[in-house]
Each structure stands twice: as C-alpha cells, then as structure tokens.
Design a protein around this motif. Sequence first.
Motif, PDB file in Angstrom:
ATOM      1  N   LEU A 141       0.839  -1.199   0.000  1.00 37.38           N
ATOM      2  CA  LEU A 141       0.000   0.000   0.000  1.00 37.38           C
ATOM      3  C   LEU A 141       0.878   1.254   0.000  1.00 37.38           C
ATOM      4  CD1 LEU A 141      -2.860   1.229   0.194  1.00 37.38           C
ATOM      5  CD2 LEU A 141      -2.640   1.116   2.672  1.00 37.38           C
ATOM      6  N   VAL A 142       1.888   1.244   0.880  1.00 45.41           N
ATOM      7  CA  VAL A 142       2.785   2.407   0.962  1.00 45.41           C
ATOM      8  C   VAL A 142       3.528   2.571  -0.370  1.00 45.41           C
ATOM      9  CG1 VAL A 142       4.849   3.334   2.104  1.00 45.41           C
ATOM     10  CG2 VAL A 142       3.055   2.230   3.457  1.00 45.41           C
ATOM     11  N   LEU A 143       4.045   1.451  -0.887  1.00 52.85           N
ATOM     12  CA  LEU A 143       4.770   1.504  -2.165  1.00 52.85           C
ATOM     13  C   LEU A 143       3.880   2.039  -3.279  1.00 52.85           C
ATOM     14  CD1 LEU A 143       6.827  -1.822  -2.293  1.00 52.85           C
ATOM     15  CD2 LEU A 143       7.705   0.513  -2.352  1.00 52.85           C
ATOM     16  N   CYS A 144       2.625   1.596  -3.220  1.00 54.08           N
ATOM     17  CA  CYS A 144       1.649   1.982  -4.231  1.00 54.08           C
ATOM     18  C   CYS A 144       1.413   3.494  -4.210  1.00 54.08           C
ATOM     19  CB  CYS A 144       0.376   1.213  -3.911  1.00 54.08           C
ATOM     20  SG  CYS A 144      -0.980   1.593  -4.930  1.00 54.08           S
ATOM     21  N   VAL A 145       1.256   4.048  -2.997  1.00 54.09           N
ATOM     22  CA  VAL A 145       1.021   5.493  -2.875  1.00 54.09           C
ATOM     23  C   VAL A 145       2.250   6.262  -3.366  1.00 54.09           C
ATOM     24  CG1 VAL A 145       0.618   7.374  -1.226  1.00 54.09           C
ATOM     25  CG2 VAL A 145      -0.613   5.209  -0.978  1.00 54.09           C
ATOM     26  N   VAL A 146       3.430   5.807  -2.907  1.00 56.32           N
ATOM     27  CA  VAL A 146       4.675   6.497  -3.296  1.00 56.32           C
ATOM     28  C   VAL A 146       4.862   6.431  -4.819  1.00 56.32           C
ATOM     29  CG1 VAL A 146       7.205   6.450  -3.082  1.00 56.32           C
ATOM     30  CG2 VAL A 146       5.764   6.076  -1.063  1.00 56.32           C
ATOM     31  N   LEU A 147       4.686   5.237  -5.348  1.00 60.14           N
ATOM     32  CA  LEU A 147       4.925   5.033  -6.779  1.00 60.14           C
ATOM     33  C   LEU A 147       3.950   5.846  -7.636  1.00 60.14           C
ATOM     34  CD1 LEU A 147       7.117   3.268  -7.934  1.00 60.14           C
ATOM     35  CD2 LEU A 147       5.420   1.518  -8.418  1.00 60.14           C
ATOM     36  N   THR A 148       2.688   5.918  -7.184  1.00 61.68           N
ATOM     37  CA  THR A 148       1.690   6.682  -7.950  1.00 61.68           C
ATOM     38  C   THR A 148       2.108   8.152  -8.007  1.00 61.68           C
ATOM     39  OG1 THR A 148       0.032   5.144  -7.184  1.00 61.68           O
ATOM     40  CG2 THR A 148      -0.784   7.143  -8.186  1.00 61.68           C
ATOM     41  N   LYS A 149       2.692   8.642  -6.918  1.00 55.31           N
ATOM     42  CA  LYS A 149       3.163  10.037  -6.917  1.00 55.31           C
ATOM     43  C   LYS A 149       4.377  10.177  -7.844  1.00 55.31           C
ATOM     44  CE  LYS A 149       1.592  12.329  -2.777  1.00 55.31           C
ATOM     45  NZ  LYS A 149       0.786  13.256  -3.540  1.00 55.31           N
ATOM     46  N   VAL A 150       5.255   9.183  -7.753  1.00 53.86           N
ATOM     47  CA  VAL A 150       6.487   9.237  -8.548  1.00 53.86           C
ATOM     48  C   VAL A 150       6.177   9.180 -10.052  1.00 53.86           C
ATOM     49  CG1 VAL A 150       8.623   7.970  -9.098  1.00 53.86           C
ATOM     50  CG2 VAL A 150       7.925   8.286  -6.725  1.00 53.86           C
ATOM     51  N   VAL A 151       5.163   8.390 -10.435  1.00 60.72           N
ATOM     52  CA  VAL A 151       4.835   8.226 -11.862  1.00 60.72           C
ATOM     53  C   VAL A 151       4.594   9.583 -12.532  1.00 60.72           C
ATOM     54  CG1 VAL A 151       3.079   7.398 -13.479  1.00 60.72           C
ATOM     55  CG2 VAL A 151       3.932   5.889 -11.751  1.00 60.72           C
ATOM     56  N   GLY A 152       3.863  10.460 -11.858  1.00 66.62           N
ATOM     57  CA  GLY A 152       3.550  11.774 -12.412  1.00 66.62           C
ATOM     58  C   GLY A 152       4.816  12.546 -12.701  1.00 66.62           C
ATOM     59  N   ARG A 153       5.713  12.569 -11.687  1.00 69.26           N
ATOM     60  CA  ARG A 153       6.959  13.330 -11.833  1.00 69.26           C
ATOM     61  C   ARG A 153       7.854  12.695 -12.901  1.00 69.26           C
ATOM     62  NH1 ARG A 153       9.138  13.875  -6.059  1.00 69.26           N
ATOM     63  NH2 ARG A 153       6.961  13.489  -5.547  1.00 69.26           N
ATOM     64  N   TYR A 154       7.895  11.370 -12.844  1.00 67.95           N
ATOM     65  CA  TYR A 154       8.730  10.647 -13.811  1.00 67.95           C
ATOM     66  C   TYR A 154       8.195  10.848 -15.232  1.00 67.95           C
ATOM     67  CZ  TYR A 154      11.314   6.870 -16.019  1.00 67.95           C
ATOM     68  OH  TYR A 154      12.125   6.151 -16.855  1.00 67.95           O
ATOM     69  N   GLY A 155       6.853  10.812 -15.325  1.00 68.02           N
ATOM     70  CA  GLY A 155       6.201  10.991 -16.628  1.00 68.02           C
ATOM     71  C   GLY A 155       6.557  12.337 -17.238  1.00 68.02           C
ATOM     72  N   GLU A 156       6.552  13.351 -16.386  1.00 67.49           N
ATOM     73  CA  GLU A 156       6.897  14.712 -16.836  1.00 67.49           C
ATOM     74  C   GLU A 156       8.293  14.723 -17.469  1.00 67.49           C
ATOM     75  OE1 GLU A 156       5.264  18.726 -16.395  1.00 67.49           O
ATOM     76  OE2 GLU A 156       4.665  17.201 -14.951  1.00 67.49           O
ATOM     77  N   LYS A 157       9.242  14.093 -16.744  1.00 67.38           N
ATOM     78  CA  LYS A 157      10.640  14.088 -17.234  1.00 67.38           C
ATOM     79  C   LYS A 157      10.759  13.238 -18.494  1.00 67.38           C
ATOM     80  CE  LYS A 157      13.123  14.711 -12.920  1.00 67.38           C
ATOM     81  NZ  LYS A 157      13.680  13.977 -11.797  1.00 67.38           N
ATOM     82  N   ALA A 158      10.117  12.066 -18.451  1.00 66.08           N
ATOM     83  CA  ALA A 158      10.247  11.137 -19.579  1.00 66.08           C
ATOM     84  C   ALA A 158       9.641  11.735 -20.847  1.00 66.08           C
ATOM     85  CB  ALA A 158       9.568   9.814 -19.244  1.00 66.08           C
ATOM     86  N   MET A 159       8.505  12.412 -20.703  1.00 67.39           N
ATOM     87  CA  MET A 159       7.862  12.995 -21.877  1.00 67.39           C
ATOM     88  C   MET A 159       8.718  14.103 -22.476  1.00 67.39           C
ATOM     89  SD  MET A 159       5.124  11.511 -22.784  1.00 67.39           S
ATOM     90  CE  MET A 159       4.706  12.724 -23.997  1.00 67.39           C
ATOM     91  N   ARG A 160       9.418  14.837 -21.617  1.00 72.05           N
ATOM     92  CA  ARG A 160      10.286  15.905 -22.129  1.00 72.05           C
ATOM     93  C   ARG A 160      11.429  15.312 -22.936  1.00 72.05           C
ATOM     94  NH1 ARG A 160      10.338  19.149 -17.083  1.00 72.05           N
ATOM     95  NH2 ARG A 160       8.497  20.443 -17.354  1.00 72.05           N
ATOM     96  N   ARG A 161      11.864  14.127 -22.488  1.00 73.56           N
ATOM     97  CA  ARG A 161      13.004  13.479 -23.165  1.00 73.56           C
ATOM     98  C   ARG A 161      12.623  12.939 -24.540  1.00 73.56           C
ATOM     99  NH1 ARG A 161      14.380  10.507 -18.486  1.00 73.56           N
ATOM    100  NH2 ARG A 161      13.256   8.774 -19.401  1.00 73.56           N
ATOM    101  N   LEU A 162      11.350  12.589 -24.722  1.00 73.11           N
ATOM    102  CA  LEU A 162      10.924  11.921 -25.970  1.00 73.11           C
ATOM    103  C   LEU A 162      11.168  12.797 -27.202  1.00 73.11           C
ATOM    104  CD1 LEU A 162       7.546  10.128 -25.216  1.00 73.11           C
ATOM    105  CD2 LEU A 162       9.757   9.096 -25.603  1.00 73.11           C
TER     106      LEU A 162
END
Lengths: 550, 241
Positions: free
Chosen positions: A529-550
């Motif tokens: 559950l904790v990992l899930c909450v953390v990861l869901t938050k991280v996905v947004g930030r990671y997505g932002e960076k990854a999309m910029r790289r594309l």
Amino acid sequence: MRKYIALTKALLKNGMGMSDGKSKKFYQVFLYVVLLISLVPISGALYFLIDEALPTYSMIDQEASLLGGMMFMSCFLIFFFSLFSIPSIFYFSRDNDNLLSLPLSSTTIIGAKFTTCLIYEYVFSVGVLLPTYLAYMNHVDVSVLFYVFGILSIFLIPVFPLVLSTFLTILLMRIAPFLKNRDRFNLISGILMLIVAFGFSYFTNHANIQEESDMIHMVMQGDNSMLELFMRAFPMIPYFSRSIIEGNIMDFAIGCLICFLSLLLLLSAGKYLYFKGVIGSNESSSSAKDMSEKQLRKQSRQGNRIRTYMAKEFKILVRTPVFFINCILTTVLMPVIFLILPFLGTLDGETMSAVTKGITALQELDNFYAYVLFVGLGCGCMFGVINLVSATAISREGNQYMIMKVLPISFRDQVYAKLWMGILLGFFTNFCTLIILWFYLHFSLVYLFIFFIASCITTVFCNDLCMMLDLTKPKLVWEQEASAVKQNFGAFVSMFGGMALCAVIIIGCFFIPEDYLQIGAIALTLTLLVLCVVLTKVVGRYGEKAMRRL
Amino acid sequence: MIEIKHVTKVYGGTKKAVDDISLNVPTGEIIGFIGPNGAGKTTTIKMITGILNPDEGEILINGKNIVKEPLAAKKEFGIVLDNADIFLRLKGIEYLKFMADMYEVDSHLRKQRIEDLAETFEMKHALNDKILSYSHGMRQKIVIMGVLISDPNVWILDEPMTGLDPQSSYQLKEKMREHARKGKTVFFSTHVLEVAEKLCDKVAIILHGRIAYFGTLDALKAQYAHCSSLEEVFLEVVNHA
C-alpha cells in the motif's frame, strides 16, 4: 525474378525487424537473442517429451508417426497463426497502395509477400522440429540423409500450410467483400481466434473416450498407420517423415513436389484473384450522415480536461480492433478463463458442490483472511498487467506522441489520465472476478471485500510499474497498431513480470509458517500500500521528465 | 509574437539542424517560413511548439518561454502539424470536442465556432464520421478546425496547403488573413513560393539551419532586381548561401 528479389528485400527490411528506427544495432541483436532464448523452454520441453516417448513408439514401429505428429504440430501452428497475419500483410498493409501503382505483377507481389511471411514462420518449424530431430539422434541410428533431409525439411515444411492459409485468405477476400474493411476483419478474426482457443481447450477437456480408444487402436496397428491421419490435412508430412527416418530419396522428392506444386497453384490462382480482392480494401467507411442539432449541442458541452482525455483514450481502445481485443476484451475474459473454464472442463455438478462446501469450510478458519489477502494481492498483479493498457500507454500513441507534447495540458495530467484508464480496467476485471467468486464459490461478502481491497492495491501498483516502464522505453515507431501491443518487448516484460509477481505472492504464502501467516499478510499488504502510494506520486513526476526526453 | 533568440539544435551530437537562429515574428502579420528540404524548417517549428527542446537559446511565445513555462506558452498557440493522420478513430466532432476541452473553450463559443468552421470548410456532413474514413484533404481540414476552435493568439502551420483542394486552400488563406487582421500572429512553413508571395507580409528563408533572409518579399526582390521571378530570387539566395 529480379523484381521479386528486390521487392522481397525491401519488404523484409521494412517490416521484418523489431527495429524502431532509432535503436542501436546492439539492442536489436539483443532483442533477437532474447526472443530465441524465450523459445528454449518450449523447445526444451518438446525435446524431453519426445525423448521419453520415442522408445515406446519404436517398439510399435511408429517412429515416423511421432515425427509426423511433430511436423503436423508445426504445420498446424503455422496454418492457424498465419490465418490472422496473412490478411494484414496481403490486404491491409499500408504498402499496398504503393505496390499496386508499381509495374509489378500480382505473382511478384504475392511471391514477395509470401516469402516474407515464410521467413516469419520458420520460428515455428525451427522451434518444433529442431528439438524433435535432436531427440531422434539420441535414440535412432541416423544416416547422413537424416541430417540433409532434416535441415531441408525445416525450410520446406512451412510452405504448404502457408500456401493453404494464403489461398483461403485470397479466396475469402474475393468472395466476401464485407471483410475488406480492415477494422471489421480484425475484430471478427480476433474474436474468432479467442473462440477457437477456448473451444479447443473445452473440447480437449471433454475428449471422447471412444475417440481415444480409436486412436490407441490406430497406434497399435503399427507400420506408421497414423501418418494417414496427418496426410488428410498436410499431404507432404508422411513423405517427409518417412524420408527422414528411412533415408528414402523418392519420398523426399515427392514431399518437395507437393510443396512446389502447391506454391505454383497459389501463384496461378493469385494471378486471377489477388488484384480483384486487394483493390478497394480499406480501413473504414463513412456514414455521410449529417449531425443533428441535439448531437451538436451535446458534443459542444465543455467537459473536464482529464475526463475528456480519458474518454479519448477509452474510445481509441474500444474502436481499434487490436487494442479492443488485447486491452478491453481481456479485462472481461480473464476471470472467465481462469475461474469458469477450468470448472466447465473438469468438474461435474457433484464435484462442484464438494468444492464449494470445502471453500465454505475453509472460510471458517481463523487465518483464512490471510490467505484471501495473499491471493487478492497476487490476483491484483495479474489484473494490473493483463489488459496492457498502462504497459502500452505511450507506445500506442506511435508517431502521434508529438500531439501529446503540444497540447496545453501538463504531461503529468496526460500520464495520469492514461494510468487511470489502465487502473479502472484492472478494477473492472477485479469486479468481474468478485461476481464469479460469489456466484460459483459462494465466498462471504467480508472475504470478497478483503479480496477486492488487496487486489486493488496491487492493481494500482503494477499499473504504476507498467506505466514507468513504457515511459522509459516506449515503442513509438510502428506501422500497424498490432506492433504497439503484440510486438512490444516492454509490454511483454510487463505482462510476464506481473504474472511472476502474482505467482510469487500466491505460491509464496504457502511456505510461510502458520504462526507468521497473519502478520505476514498484513505486513505485505501495508508495504505494498505504501509503495503503491509512493509510486503513484512518482509516476507523475517521472512521466513529466520522460515525456520531455521523448 | 514569437521571439526566437540564438537557438541551436544539434542531432546526434554532430549535425547542426538549426544553427544559432534569431527571429522576431511580430503580431498582426503573416510570416512565411521558406527553405529547401532539410533546411531546418520542421526542426524550428518543433522547437517553437515544445516538441523538441533547443540545445541553446530560448523561444518566447507572447512572452512565455516554451521550455520554462510550457503550459502557459502552449495556451498561446495552436499548431497544424505536417502529418494530418491523427486520432483517426475519433469522429470529427469528437476530435473537435477534445481539442476544445484541452484549450478550455466555453460551450457556447465552441458550438458557434464548430458551425462556422464546418460551414467554411464544408465538413458538416463528415463530422459524425470517424477521421479514418476521411480523405487526406479532409483530415487536414479537421486538424485546422481543431486549432481554430480555440482561436489561438499564435497560429503555426507546417506545410498546411498539402492535400487541400483549391477551394479549401483559398478558405485557409482567407482564415490566415482574417487571423492576422485580428491582431494575431500567423507563422507557416511552405515550399510553394506563390503562396508565400500572395499571402505573407514577410518571409524568413532558412538555409542549412541558418536564417538567410528575413523581411518583406518586395525588399528581397529589390536586392535581386535582375531576377525575373520569385523562383529565381529564391534560387539565387540558395546558391549564394
């Protein structure tokens, strides 16, 4: 001939590789190696199976039958799978418009496309026949002709089943014009494929005893009588199998002749049928209906941006046949496949009631909820990956990813909209499973609730992971939508990763000592559950960076 | 207004696709972006719109930096990309709704704009069909409509005339003029010199990733008075670059 060679080369370069046009050669070679390695377990299992069975077959003089059986398996796989790939390559490929306008004969086009398909199909003949030959070399005294005919047959055997499926396709496209619509064809064939797969599983579970005894009788007759069975479908099999076992050159020549004649027939038939069928094959048709005022007013209503984005995603998933079959249909079918079909196939009414009674009794156990938690967490992993929605979220965009970059909505919101689509479909699978658990196995509502919560946690968790993987290495260069889902290495890793996690959690819980079972289940649930909450938050930030790289 | 300041883009660490270009595209004008294939037009447009990040320099759209404030900058412009094959499985009307929602266009306004645009581009009968069933020209039209539904302050178009029939091409040119008349910016790339001649207030010629000329066509023609046509002028500029 020169045109045929040039066209074949061009088609192979264009569509054969898994290249995305950007990756380095090393990476492509690595992918091919991984693909070959992934064949090893299946081929290895076949080797041991034949190695075990061959002495028995030798005793009743049926070695060639066993080899014929493996050839039949290879032919059947080629025939079955090519039925679905041939229309895409021959009729719905985007290169058709270019090819039709070139001064090429239908024979050249069919020949080149056929060769391209044939090379794909060697995976099946190598995967099935190579281990078979290796097992034979262990038990039978083989001559030089065994090696020569064995190697040649690997290349020749796929010709006939492929000719058969190509001929059927060309004929069907000529006489059934409604199939010329690509979307319609893909949808119908995809659903048919699932029905055939389920039907096959169902009927093999209900194999008729009478038929089995007939089969045993046939085997006991000896003198390779079973080969006649294979002859009915693929006439070259008996000749090839006999030629390899007995070193008979005449038989091999007849086998080759059958393949050659079938190819010749296909090319001749194609001359009259192919162009008439392929011209006018299209992707969609228009209704040419004007919009009513009411429709226009409805479509003009301003909506929430994330919801609109999700609605766009959903519409594309539902309306693209290959996405619909792989991403949407699986969400409903998975619980059916895993929970209903096994019972349909193996359990009668009495056994079924014994199973439900057993489950009712199990529910009385103090630590049963711990097992439910573990199983729920495990199943959630499966629900999270099976629909491939998050695992292919960016890949599905293809070269349209550029649109994602110019829209005035943050990358984070776009990534979350895509992620939520995957999660919601995972929840839907979860919900369907609950209905089946309740209806068939009479689970109590409390346990259903525990199962639901546990599986929701891992559904979200796995979707987060899949999304991050696709953001890291999306497959953006593809010609047909199928490549984004079916030939996507990242999606493959995601799906098998989720399944492996599911197996580890469910099987693992049976190795936990009784005293630690409850605390283990709660600890794992809370950790995820904790990992899930953390990861869901991280996905947004990671997505932002990854999309910029594309 | 688009401000491009000393922008450079290098591909693969060695190939300079765009080499230190600076350009001020003023409001209320139509600017044509001309250059031979591979000159850097599409790369520049991709950097202006945030599809690519410049390696050096900065780009401001109505004062908003596309790299530092991407959302604010993206709200300022609408782009018609050179590939019109987008969202093929959405119906035309669904695509327009999608774009209008992304740009937060008010319900009343969007209905009016959909009706006007559908009338102008003769797309009324096709809005209820999937874009997949459209011809290339119709796909181009629906993409243009998708941009105009938000009436952006800066309108960027990459090779917009490709595939359009003469009537739609005329309508598009009229729309571009109308946009500029409203005090907004129109920036478009083209290969067709006649279009640039008839439509543009100024042209920017890009060659080998550098701006070879920026100004009015009349001034350019005056520089090359010995040339009898715009085509010859263009060839002269290319040959002397």
